[in-house]
Structure formats: structure tokens, C-alpha cells
Design a protein around this motif. Structure first.
Motif, PDB file in Angstrom:
ATOM      1  N   LEU A 138       0.828  -1.199   0.000  1.00  0.00           N
ATOM      2  CA  LEU A 138       0.000   0.000   0.000  1.00  0.00           C
ATOM      3  C   LEU A 138       0.861   1.247   0.000  1.00  0.00           C
ATOM      4  O   LEU A 138       0.601   2.169  -0.759  1.00  0.00           O
ATOM      5  CB  LEU A 138      -0.885   0.004   1.233  1.00  0.00           C
ATOM      6  CG  LEU A 138      -2.066  -0.953   1.146  1.00  0.00           C
ATOM      7  CD1 LEU A 138      -2.788  -0.988   2.469  1.00  0.00           C
ATOM      8  CD2 LEU A 138      -2.997  -0.504   0.037  1.00  0.00           C
ATOM      9  N   ARG A 197      -8.802  -4.840  -8.641  1.00  0.00           N
ATOM     10  CA  ARG A 197      -9.152  -4.430  -7.282  1.00  0.00           C
ATOM     11  C   ARG A 197      -7.978  -4.608  -6.340  1.00  0.00           C
ATOM     12  O   ARG A 197      -7.664  -3.751  -5.537  1.00  0.00           O
ATOM     13  CB  ARG A 197     -10.273  -5.322  -6.742  1.00  0.00           C
ATOM     14  CG  ARG A 197     -11.647  -4.839  -6.950  1.00  0.00           C
ATOM     15  CD  ARG A 197     -12.585  -5.392  -5.887  1.00  0.00           C
ATOM     16  NE  ARG A 197     -12.420  -6.805  -5.607  1.00  0.00           N
ATOM     17  CZ  ARG A 197     -13.000  -7.784  -6.296  1.00  0.00           C
ATOM     18  NH1 ARG A 197     -13.759  -7.515  -7.330  1.00  0.00           N
ATOM     19  NH2 ARG A 197     -12.814  -9.041  -5.945  1.00  0.00           N
ATOM     20  N   ASN A 227     -10.063  -2.524  -2.044  1.00  0.00           N
ATOM     21  CA  ASN A 227      -8.623  -2.776  -2.020  1.00  0.00           C
ATOM     22  C   ASN A 227      -8.383  -4.014  -1.175  1.00  0.00           C
ATOM     23  O   ASN A 227      -8.444  -3.994   0.044  1.00  0.00           O
ATOM     24  CB  ASN A 227      -7.884  -1.579  -1.435  1.00  0.00           C
ATOM     25  CG  ASN A 227      -6.396  -1.802  -1.481  1.00  0.00           C
ATOM     26  OD1 ASN A 227      -5.915  -2.885  -1.153  1.00  0.00           O
ATOM     27  ND2 ASN A 227      -5.664  -0.810  -1.925  1.00  0.00           N
ATOM     28  N   THR A 228      -8.115  -5.113  -1.887  1.00  0.00           N
ATOM     29  CA  THR A 228      -8.054  -6.403  -1.207  1.00  0.00           C
ATOM     30  C   THR A 228      -6.958  -6.453  -0.165  1.00  0.00           C
ATOM     31  O   THR A 228      -7.070  -7.144   0.824  1.00  0.00           O
ATOM     32  CB  THR A 228      -7.819  -7.515  -2.240  1.00  0.00           C
ATOM     33  OG1 THR A 228      -8.605  -7.209  -3.382  1.00  0.00           O
ATOM     34  CG2 THR A 228      -8.250  -8.846  -1.689  1.00  0.00           C
ATOM     35  N   TYR A 229      -5.864  -5.749  -0.416  1.00  0.00           N
ATOM     36  CA  TYR A 229      -4.767  -5.850   0.521  1.00  0.00           C
ATOM     37  C   TYR A 229      -5.050  -5.077   1.799  1.00  0.00           C
ATOM     38  O   TYR A 229      -4.801  -5.559   2.894  1.00  0.00           O
ATOM     39  CB  TYR A 229      -3.452  -5.424  -0.133  1.00  0.00           C
ATOM     40  CG  TYR A 229      -3.080  -6.432  -1.175  1.00  0.00           C
ATOM     41  CD1 TYR A 229      -2.693  -7.714  -0.789  1.00  0.00           C
ATOM     42  CD2 TYR A 229      -3.195  -6.158  -2.518  1.00  0.00           C
ATOM     43  CE1 TYR A 229      -2.402  -8.673  -1.716  1.00  0.00           C
ATOM     44  CE2 TYR A 229      -2.894  -7.119  -3.460  1.00  0.00           C
ATOM     45  CZ  TYR A 229      -2.498  -8.370  -3.058  1.00  0.00           C
ATOM     46  OH  TYR A 229      -2.206  -9.325  -3.978  1.00  0.00           O
ATOM     47  N   ALA A 230      -5.621  -3.863   1.662  1.00  0.00           N
ATOM     48  CA  ALA A 230      -5.985  -3.087   2.840  1.00  0.00           C
ATOM     49  C   ALA A 230      -6.981  -3.902   3.653  1.00  0.00           C
ATOM     50  O   ALA A 230      -6.870  -4.035   4.866  1.00  0.00           O
ATOM     51  CB  ALA A 230      -6.599  -1.773   2.423  1.00  0.00           C
ATOM     52  N   LEU A 240      -5.498  -6.543   5.865  1.00  0.00           N
ATOM     53  CA  LEU A 240      -4.926  -6.061   7.110  1.00  0.00           C
ATOM     54  C   LEU A 240      -6.000  -5.895   8.167  1.00  0.00           C
ATOM     55  O   LEU A 240      -5.829  -6.288   9.302  1.00  0.00           O
ATOM     56  CB  LEU A 240      -4.240  -4.717   6.864  1.00  0.00           C
ATOM     57  CG  LEU A 240      -2.900  -4.830   6.168  1.00  0.00           C
ATOM     58  CD1 LEU A 240      -2.375  -3.453   5.835  1.00  0.00           C
ATOM     59  CD2 LEU A 240      -1.921  -5.566   7.062  1.00  0.00           C
TER      60      LEU A 240
END
Lengths: 345, 345
Positions: free
Chosen positions: A60, A119, B54-57, B60
Motif C-alpha cells: 500500500l 481491485r 482494495n483487497t490488501y488493505a 490487514l
């Protein structure tokens, strides 16, 4: 603001401990070039604080995930399996991870993966798809394999035209006069069309008489069997060479020929296309035009990751080679050539 | 605090727009059960704000990445390729993504991937590795394939003992009396040892005379050729059946037999192990004990993702089957059985 005792150390904590800028820590953590003394200080701070690099948080911040999605129908087909392997190894050497996205030829699943990739902000997508209606957002880093999706996205493929031509030349070299081209597949597959065009071209230039038999998707394989049977005249097979659009088709055709009592390579020589080997690394399954899978993989990764390329080529064709796999008469041909040489002293 | 006009909308913005709690948005975005009316409101808000998940956010926040790492030597070996495919499809059905981690048998690369997986906080690792020294942190969700890493981590494998036994029984059913077991591979491979034990057991119970030839890693294949040659006496091959520890070995042995003028299946019947097919889905390459790849894949994912399992089984063995692949004489055997039946009215 009070910092809780048990809270995990952050990249900021590491920067403070090492007495360097946050960007320096980021560079070390991302394996980017940084002065050696800085690297040592950061690594010491990481050890001291027991800082765990959180790759996703990192993504990020740096707006980079170091992850690439590979879209393939499956990994059971040996050509796809080999692509997956070489792309995985190439990405890994460049510190990228690879999400494997098997779609089983399902257009909905392909689109879902593309959306997921967009995404999830992967750094890019490498895709082999038979779906002409796939929606890929403008600006998405996307590289196509084998089939051009749009001039907006680069496509990497074998030099299919040259491959077809090479097959014709080989059959001519091996003494063939009357050859056939067999193909099964949709008309969408433009790269595969080039195999035919190249073969036709090669036949013309080498004076081979050539007959085509092309089945559309969905037509039964029995039509090929009929075609083969129709070409047995007076107990003799009228073709002495066959070029099949894939190794899989070549293998099926050789099986069908066997059932008709026609021997390969004695009665007819057969060349396929792909370069499939037994168990991935043993003998070729048939004589074949070999796709340069490793080079295709490396070119895909190169085109995807090199941001310095201001214009990316819409189509890159990589050179193919020929390999004997026992369904052609290399040995006999060379013996014959020797004999001919001896006859003309 | 002022919100910039051009700033991307967050999950909080969606919650505010939809008039729901943040947790509800998270559930919708993660495809978790939520009341239909809430789902519709959230989806409308997502569309209205053009919110990009946002898959990464997301990972978390939920402390879950919905990503699993698959550690394999390569995807060029058809058994590994098939595992990769089925594990990918199974994970995908459960909304998990899969990082493919090909290691090319390199222990350093395997350890690096394990570390990466632990750092990157994937939800778990499924691994097939030949490295006994791999360090996997206690508590890491890890499932091994084929080879147990430690009783701390569950291992999923074929029922290799039953497979060996089945091979002996099949050879007995097919009329064999004097059989051989051939194997190449390290002694670390305990699951493969079971194939031998099962075969020995089957030979004993069916009264087959059995000879073993086992090569260690690094010993040359020519030792097998010598072994075969030594067993030609008076122009006749003394074995009428051979069980090879893998299909690949069976294929190599059949090739070597051909060069010695010994025909398969006429002179000797050969059974391999794995269930490898031409092109992944056509005929079996030889008669074989088929590993249940899809079931292995599903069990790995099940053991990894079901958090409700308080104790995970250290070893799960899944049933194998036998398939004729043309290197055994099924047809002749059944004819013979018919004949015998007719002789005893």
C-alpha cells in the motif's frame, strides 16, 4: 499519543531506531539499491525491534504489490503447465510473487479474476485467454500470451507463421510429396491461423501438394477419421506427410492411423506443434515444432515489469525450432541422402 | 478534517453513504453472510461512490489475506501440474487466491518462500517438498503433501501401501508369477517406501515370486538396464510382471525393454504409479495406480481452511484406483478367464 507496549513495531519505528528516513527503510525492505552503510543500520534496527515486514502493508505504501497474476485455462495441459513454471521462475528471480488464476476456460471466471486483479492492485496481469469479450480497464498492465486481446496490450507468441513454414520444409526435406494439414479450433484463434498460412506458403515454395482438413469447435473427431479413411486408395494411404496444428491433435491422429493399419513414420510422417515432452522433460511425444516457452515467459515478464518502455510492441513473435520425436524418418532420410550422394560420384 | 475532493472513497465513506456499520460493509466486500437488504444498500453505495475494493488493505483489517501459498518443485511434472490445477480450482471456489511458489527442488528457495509466506501473512501454506530441514514456525497453518514434515503439521497423501498391494494383486490377476519391483529415489521418501511394502505384502499373499531392484539418488539408470539384461535367460525374459514406483520410471523401463527386444505387454506386463495421462486428460501413459489428485487437493484445502478442527490428523491417506493403460494384458486375461470357465462346466 501513547504507544502501547505490546504494539508491533512499524516501519517508522525502524526508521527512528536506525536514524534514517522512512524511504530508506522502504528501499531496504523492498530490496532496492541503497548505500551499504544505510542497509546495515536498517537491518540492525529490524533485528533489534524484531520488526516483521508486512508485505501487504508495504504494498500500500509503495503502491506496488510485487505480485503478478497469471491467468491460464488450467495447468493440466502440458503447454500451459510449462508456461506457468517458467513465468513463475522468471518472476521469482525478479522478486515478484505470482498469483495463479486457473479459469477452466470459463469466461465469467476469467472476468472475475481480471476484476480481482484490478481491485487487488497486483502490479500486472499475464493472461492466456480464449475470451474475446474480456473487459480490461485502459491502463491495466496486461500482457497477452498467444492471442492478441487488443493493440492496447502487448501480446507474446511463438512465430507461428515461421513454424508452419518450417513444418512444410521439414516434410519436404524428409521426402514427402503429398501432405495434409489438419486443424481443429475456433476461427478466433488468429495465431493458429498463421500456422496454416505458413504451412501453405512452405508447401508452395517447396512444390508439395497439400490438402487441408479443418474442423470447427464442436465438430466431432470422427470427421478426421473419415477424412483419413477416404484417403486410403487401393490399400495405400495417399498422404506421405501430415502437419497437425498441435501435438495433441498429432497424437490423436497417430492413434487413429494405427487403427486403420497405417504406420507412422513408415507409411506417413507426422509433425505436430508445441514441443510437448513425456513427463515435461523426457522425449518429445511426436516430431514437433517447439514453442520457446522459456523465452515467451521471460518476454512476458520483461514487457510487464519494465516501466522504462514508453511504447510497448503490440506483438512479439519468438523463434521456434524443429525437434524429431520419432514420427518422422530422419534416419532413413539421411541414409537416402548418403545413398544418392554415392550414386552421383 | 477536510476531505480532499479527489481522494479515493474509503470503506468508511461507503458505510456512511449506505447508513450501515463498517462491519457490514466489510462483510459484503468479503462475501460473508449478511442480510439481503443490507447487501443491496452497501452495493448501491459502492456503485455510487465508485469505491474500489482494495483487497490488501482489507486483508490487514480482517487479519485475513484470503491467500494461500502453494509450494511445489515445479509444474512441469504432470503430477505436480495436476495438483496445482486442482488446488487452484478448489481454493478459488472458496474465494481464496493462490500464490504459486515453484522451488525447482532448491532448499534455499523453499525456505525463502516459507519465510515470505510467514512475513506476507498468507492464511496458510500447502507444500510438497523434499527438504527435511525446512524451518516452519510453530503455529504456521501448513499442510504437507506426500511427505510428512512433522507430526505438528497434517500430511495428505495417496494410500501408497494399498497402491503397492493393488499393483501386486492386479499382476496376479493378469496371470503373472515372477515379478520385479523397481524403484529409484532417496530413502527419505517414506511414502514411496510404502509402495514397496504394500507390493511385497501383495506378492506374499498372492504367492508371487518377487525380486527388488532399488537405485539410490545419483546412481545411473544403466544399472536398471543391466538388471533387465541379466534376467534374459535362454532368450527369454524371466519376469512376466514389473511394478515401477512411478509412471515415469515405468515409461523409461518400457523404453529400455524395447531396446532389448522385450515386448510390453506380450512378454512382460508393466504397472506404474501416479496416473499420468497424455496431455493431462487423454489416455494413461501406462497401466497405473492412479493417485486421487482432486481428492488430495480438496483435503489439503479443507485441512488448511477449517478452523473449527481442533485437532488435525497428522496423516490422511486417500484411496487409489487401478487403470489399464495398454502395458498390461487385460483383454487376454479376461479371454483366458472365459476359456477357463468354459473348461469347467
Amino acid at each position: 499519543m501513547m504507544k502501547k507496549e505490546n504494539q508491533a513495531p512499524t516501519m517508522k519505528d525502524v526508521a527512528r531506531e536506525a536514524g534514517v528516513a522512512l524511504g530508506t527503510v522502504s528501499k531496504v525492505v523492498n530490496d532496492l539499491p541503497v548505500g551499504e552503510s544505510y542497509r546495515i543500520r536498517v537491518e540492525e534496527a529490524i533485528r533489534k525491534l524484531n520488526y516483521q515486514v508486512n508485505t501487504y502493508a508495504q504494498s500500500l505504501k509503495a503502491d506496488k504489490t510485487y505480485t503478478v497474476a497469471l491467468l491460464l485455462p488450467n495447468t493440466q495441459n502440458p503447454y500451459f503447465a510449462s508456461l506457468a513454471h517458467h513465468i513463475n521462475m522468471t518472476l521469482s528471480r525478479q522478486k515478484y510473487r505470482m498469483l495463479l488464476c486457473c479459469t477452466d476456460f470459463d469466461p465469467a471466471s476469467e472476468q472475475e479474476y481480471i476484476n480481482m486483479a484490478q481491485r487487488g492492485k497486483v502490479d500486472g496481469i499475464i493472461g492466456l485467454t480464449y475470451n474475446p469479450n474480456l473487459v480490461i480497464e485502459e491502463g491495466t498492465p496486461f500482457v497477452a500470451i498467444d492471442r492478441s486481446m487488443s493493440p492496447r496490450f502487448p501480446c507474446v507468441a511463438s512465430d507461428n507463421f515461421a513454424g508452419g513454414q518450417l513444418a512444410a520444409e521439414k516434410l519436404a526435406d524428409l521426402g514427402c510429396k503429398n501432405v495434409a494439414f489438419l486443424r481443429i479450433g475456433s476461427s478466433l484463434n488468429s495465431e493458429t491461423n498463421k500456422r496454416r498460412s505458413g504451412f501453405e506458403n512452405g508447401c508452395l515454395s517447396r512444390g508439395l501438394s497439400c490438402e487441408m482438413k479443418i474442423l470447427n469447435d464442436g465438430e466431432p473427431f470422427s470427421l478426421f477419421k473419415e477424412f483419413l479413411r477416404e484417403h486410403i486408395r487401393g490399400g495405400k494411404f495417399t498422404f506421405d506427410g501430415i502437419f497437425c496444428v498441435t501435438d495433441r491433435l498429432a497424437w490423436l491422429i497417430i492413434k487413429a492411423l494405427g487403427k486403420l493399419g497405417i504406420h507412422v513414420p513408415e507409411d506417413v510422417q507426422v509433425i505436430g506443434f508445441d514441443g510437448i515432452r513425456y513427463f515435461g522433460d523426457e522425449d518429445y511425444i511426436c516430431s514437433t515444432i517447439v514453442q520457446p516457452v522459456q523465452e515467451i515467459a521471460e518476454m512476458c515478464v520483461e514487457l510487464l515489469t519494465r516501466e522504462s518502455l514508453s511504447t510497448k510492441p503490440p506483438l512479439v513473435c519468438l523463434p521456434v525450432t524443429y525437434a524429431c520425436g520419432g514420427t518422422t524418418r530422419e534416419h532413413t532420410a539421411s541414409l537416402k541422402e548418403d545413398a544418392e550422394t554415392m550414386e552421383i560420384p
